[in-house]
Design a protein around this motif. Structure first.
Motif, PDB file in Angstrom:
ATOM      1  N   LYS A   3       0.784  -1.469  -0.033  1.00 40.44           N
ATOM      2  CA  LYS A   3      -0.186  -0.135   0.086  1.00 40.44           C
ATOM      3  C   LYS A   3       0.998   1.375  -0.035  1.00 40.44           C
ATOM      4  O   LYS A   3       0.545   2.171  -0.626  1.00 40.44           O
ATOM      5  CB  LYS A   3      -0.985   0.052   1.327  1.00 40.44           C
ATOM      6  N   ASN A   4       1.932   1.253   0.600  1.00 35.70           N
ATOM      7  CA  ASN A   4       2.922   2.452   0.798  1.00 35.70           C
ATOM      8  C   ASN A   4       3.633   2.620  -0.415  1.00 35.70           C
ATOM      9  O   ASN A   4       4.038   3.831  -0.917  1.00 35.70           O
ATOM     10  CB  ASN A   4       3.842   2.199   1.929  1.00 35.70           C
ATOM     11  N   LEU A   5       4.018   1.509  -1.345  1.00 38.04           N
ATOM     12  CA  LEU A   5       4.599   1.718  -2.640  1.00 38.04           C
ATOM     13  C   LEU A   5       3.409   2.673  -3.551  1.00 38.04           C
ATOM     14  O   LEU A   5       4.085   3.130  -4.347  1.00 38.04           O
ATOM     15  CB  LEU A   5       5.021   0.376  -3.200  1.00 38.04           C
ATOM     16  N   GLY A   6       2.327   2.326  -3.513  1.00 40.53           N
ATOM     17  CA  GLY A   6       1.479   2.807  -4.397  1.00 40.53           C
ATOM     18  C   GLY A   6       1.452   4.423  -4.276  1.00 40.53           C
ATOM     19  O   GLY A   6       1.331   5.427  -5.266  1.00 40.53           O
ATOM     20  N   GLY A   7       1.744   4.985  -3.130  1.00 41.15           N
ATOM     21  CA  GLY A   7       1.970   6.424  -2.987  1.00 41.15           C
ATOM     22  C   GLY A   7       3.218   6.954  -3.677  1.00 41.15           C
ATOM     23  O   GLY A   7       3.424   8.114  -3.533  1.00 41.15           O
ATOM     24  N   LEU A   8       4.289   6.103  -4.049  1.00 46.89           N
ATOM     25  CA  LEU A   8       5.633   6.451  -4.441  1.00 46.89           C
ATOM     26  C   LEU A   8       5.235   7.187  -5.567  1.00 46.89           C
ATOM     27  O   LEU A   8       6.197   8.089  -6.106  1.00 46.89           O
ATOM     28  CB  LEU A   8       6.388   5.287  -4.694  1.00 46.89           C
ATOM     29  N   LEU A  13      10.194  13.381  -5.424  1.00 48.78           N
ATOM     30  CA  LEU A  13      11.420  12.596  -5.433  1.00 48.78           C
ATOM     31  C   LEU A  13      11.844  11.538  -6.488  1.00 48.78           C
ATOM     32  O   LEU A  13      12.579  11.422  -7.256  1.00 48.78           O
ATOM     33  CB  LEU A  13      12.031  12.442  -4.159  1.00 48.78           C
ATOM     34  N   VAL A  14      10.420  10.835  -6.508  1.00 47.98           N
ATOM     35  CA  VAL A  14      10.642   9.651  -7.197  1.00 47.98           C
ATOM     36  C   VAL A  14      10.666  10.200  -8.901  1.00 47.98           C
ATOM     37  O   VAL A  14      11.340   9.704  -9.663  1.00 47.98           O
ATOM     38  CB  VAL A  14       9.437   8.720  -6.954  1.00 47.98           C
ATOM     39  N   HIS A  15       9.899  11.239  -9.076  1.00 43.84           N
ATOM     40  CA  HIS A  15       9.671  11.731 -10.436  1.00 43.84           C
ATOM     41  C   HIS A  15      11.206  12.242 -10.828  1.00 43.84           C
ATOM     42  O   HIS A  15      11.451  12.166 -12.002  1.00 43.84           O
ATOM     43  CB  HIS A  15       8.718  12.848 -10.561  1.00 43.84           C
ATOM     44  N   PHE A  16      11.670  12.947  -9.910  1.00 46.96           N
ATOM     45  CA  PHE A  16      13.015  13.449 -10.105  1.00 46.96           C
ATOM     46  C   PHE A  16      13.991  12.414 -10.577  1.00 46.96           C
ATOM     47  O   PHE A  16      14.660  12.473 -11.509  1.00 46.96           O
ATOM     48  CB  PHE A  16      13.665  14.378  -8.997  1.00 46.96           C
ATOM     49  N   LEU A  17      14.018  11.404  -9.654  1.00 45.65           N
ATOM     50  CA  LEU A  17      15.094  10.199  -9.881  1.00 45.65           C
ATOM     51  C   LEU A  17      14.677   9.539 -11.027  1.00 45.65           C
ATOM     52  O   LEU A  17      15.632   9.198 -11.908  1.00 45.65           O
ATOM     53  CB  LEU A  17      15.039   9.421  -8.597  1.00 45.65           C
ATOM     54  N   PHE A  22      16.263   8.354 -16.749  1.00 45.73           N
ATOM     55  CA  PHE A  22      16.096   8.537 -18.146  1.00 45.73           C
ATOM     56  C   PHE A  22      16.915   9.348 -18.950  1.00 45.73           C
ATOM     57  O   PHE A  22      17.567   8.834 -19.994  1.00 45.73           O
ATOM     58  CB  PHE A  22      14.632   9.205 -18.421  1.00 45.73           C
ATOM     59  N   LEU A  23      17.347  10.571 -18.579  1.00 48.31           N
ATOM     60  CA  LEU A  23      18.486  11.251 -19.107  1.00 48.31           C
ATOM     61  C   LEU A  23      19.804  10.454 -19.229  1.00 48.31           C
ATOM     62  O   LEU A  23      20.489  10.757 -20.057  1.00 48.31           O
ATOM     63  CB  LEU A  23      18.607  12.625 -18.364  1.00 48.31           C
ATOM     64  N   PHE A  24      20.268   9.824 -18.112  1.00 48.62           N
ATOM     65  CA  PHE A  24      21.499   9.374 -17.940  1.00 48.62           C
ATOM     66  C   PHE A  24      21.648   8.146 -18.800  1.00 48.62           C
ATOM     67  O   PHE A  24      22.572   8.259 -19.747  1.00 48.62           O
ATOM     68  CB  PHE A  24      21.752   8.706 -16.566  1.00 48.62           C
TER      69      PHE A  24
END
Length: 165
Positions: A3-8, A13-17, A22-24
């Motif tokens: 359930k906690n992983l669904g909120g990621l 921060l997850v979007h940024f990573l 993707f760029l790398f």
């Protein structure tokens, strides 16, 4: 826990990573050499380079420099190597940054150096005008400039005479 992983998915921060990953990966696919270090970052060091370095630092003959290098103790030799590496790294970084461009001090120094190098040669040359002309006629193709065509646009304003008599 799932359930906690669904909120990621909503976490910035997850979007940024994900974007960074993707760029790398994209850069590595487009230009595989971009991440690898090239040979210009490698500094080679040997006895001859150290002798040349001492020669230009002390302004003495190479033979004397060779003897001086052989007499150096381990700490002095280490300091010499450190100084050489420091200067070489700073020189390369200055060249990479283009600090030599449009610099009047460097320009004057290069002119002085060329004058110094050619000083012994210029006085020895005795060329007559006839010799120069003969050389020119023999090598005139090297001095030929290709013909070119230019176009000039002239704007005419109605009611104004440009030609006066």
């Amino acid at each position: 826990m799932l359930k906690n992983l669904g909120g990621l998915g909503r976490d910035p921060l997850v979007h940024f990573l994900a974007i960074a990953l993707f760029l790398f990966v994209g850069i590595e696919l487009v230009d595989p050499k971009a991440g690898a270090s090239d040979q210009t970052n490698i500094l080679h060091l040997n006895e001859d380079l150290l002798i040349e370095y001492i020669q230009y630092q002390k302004n003495i003959q190479p033979e004397v420099c060779q003897d001086l290098l052989a007499e150096l103790g381990p700490s002095d030799r280490s300091d010499l190597i450190h100084d050489y590496i420091r200067e070489e790294v700073l020189y390369r970084e200055a060249m990479n940054l283009g600090l030599q461009d449009n610099d009047q001090i460097i320009r004057r120094r290069l002119i002085q150096k060329l004058e110094y190098v050619t000083d012994g040669f210029v006085g020895d040359i005795n060329v007559s005008r006839q010799d120069l002309e003969q050389y020119f006629w023999l090598h005139q193709e090297e001095y030929r400039i290709e013909a070119s065509v230019t176009f000039t646009h002239v704007f005419l304003i109605p009611g104004i005479n440009l030609i006066t008599v």
